[in-house]
Design an enzyme around this catalytic site. Sequence first.
Site: not given
Length: 467
Positions: A166, A287, A293, A300
Site C-alpha cells: 500500500h 527545469s 530541479k 515519465e
Amino acid sequence: MADDTTDTKSSNQMWGGRFASGPDAIMEEINASIGFDKKLFAQDIRGSIAHATMLAHQGIISAEDKDKIVHGLNTILSEIESGNFEFSRQLEDIHMNVEARLATLIGPAAGRLHTARSRNDQVALDFRLWVKEELQKTERMLTGLIAAFLDRAEEHAESVMPGFTHLQTAQPVTFGHHCMAYVEMFGRDRARARHAIEHLDESPIGAAALAGTGYPIDRHMTAKALGFREPTRNSIDTVSDRDFAIEFLSIAAIAGMHLSRLAEEIVIWSTPQFGFVRLSDAFSTGSSIMPQKKNPDAAELVRAKTGRINGSLVALLTIMKGLPLAYSKDMQEDKEQVFDAAESLELAIAAMTGMVRDMTVNTARMKAAAGSGYSTATDLADWLVREAGLPFRDAHHVTGRAVALAESKGCDLAELPLSDLQAIHPDITDKVYDVLTVEASVASRKSFGGTAPSEVRKQIAFWRARN
Ligand code: ARG
C-alpha cells in the site's frame, strides 16, 4: 518523389485490367499503405527471392527468368537501402512498388514472379518475418535490462531498504531483492517473446489468395529458405490470421506495464522526500525556470509510452474482431499499430537499461527509511512466537501494544527500554533487541525466495546462469 500522386486518371498498372479509369484521389489516399509498409521492403524482397527460386525449382518458371528476377530484386534492395528508390503512392503498397520497379528493370520476366501467390499471403509473410525479427530484438534487449538489474542486485545484496505494501512501510527488504523482483518480471516477458516466436514460426507463403494454388509449388522449400520451422496448415487461416501481431502487442503491453511500474518507482525514489536514488545527468533534465530541479523525464516518458502500447493492442484487437474469413482490407491497418508499439517498446527498454545502470543508490537514506515506521514489528511478533511460545495472534496483539507505546513516546521499537517491553509482556528479555534491527530482520528471512542476502545471492546465481 516519395509518396507522390502522379496521374490518378489512368487505371492501376498492376490490377487495372477491368478498370476503365483510375481511382479518385481520396480512394488512393485511403487505400495506399506505402507510407508505412515500405518498412517491410527487406522482408518483401527476401520472400520474393525464395518464392521465385522455388517456382524455378518446381519447373513453374524457367531458370533464366528466375535469375533475372533474383538479380532485379537484389538491385531493388540496394536501391532502397541507399535511398535511391522512388516510392509511388499510386502503386499502393510495398509489394506493388517492388514488382513495378522489377518490371522496369528486367522487363516481361517480372510478370512471372506473382505466379502462385497473392498479396494476401505475401503481406502475411512479410509482416510475420518483421514481427519475428522484432521479437528476437525484444528478447535481446530484455536480456540487457536483466543484466543491468543483476549487476545492481549483486552490488546491493545487503543494502537494506523499506519494503512497501500500500506504499506504506511494511518490512525491511534489501535493494538487491527488490531489483531481483524486476528480473523475474522481465524474465517472464522474455519467455513470452520466445514462446511467441515458436508460435509464429510457420511460413504463410503459398496460401495464395485464400484457397491455395493449382501450381505444383513446394511450400516446405520456401518455409525452409525463409527460416521457418514449417509451412502453415490452412490457407484460409493463413491469410486472415494476425495473432502473431496481437501476441507481439500483448507481450509489449505486459512488458510496458512492468516498465511503467519501474518508472513510477524511479519517479518516487528520486524525489527529495525519498531520496533513495539519484538519476544520472544523462537520464534526467533540468527545469527552464527552477534551477534546483532535476526531473526524471525519461522515467515519465517510459510510463507514458505504455499508454501508447496499450492503445495499439486495443486498436488491433478491435480492427480484427468483426472480420469474416479470410482477408479484408481492414487488416492493412495492423502495421502502424505494431510499428509504433515496437518503437515505443524499444525506446522504453533502452532508456530503462540506461537509468538502472547509471543511477546512484543512496544506501544511507534507504536504511534510515527502512528503520522508520516500525518496520521490524513483525520481527518482534515472530520473536514472541519463537522464544516465548506465544500463539502468533497473541504475539501480534502484544506487538501492537509495543508499537502504540513507542508511537506515544515518539521513538522506535528498538529504543523502548526493556522495562517498558516487560510491562507489556513479562517473558520479553534483552535478547529481543537482536531482532529489532533492520539488518537482523532481513538476515532472518531465509525462506526460499526471501529477502535475506544469502537467498538473494542464490537467486542472482540462478539468473546469471540463464542470462
Ligand atoms: N497492402 C495490403 C495490406 O497491407 C496488402 C494486401 C492487399 N491484398 C488485397 N487483396 N488487396 O494488407
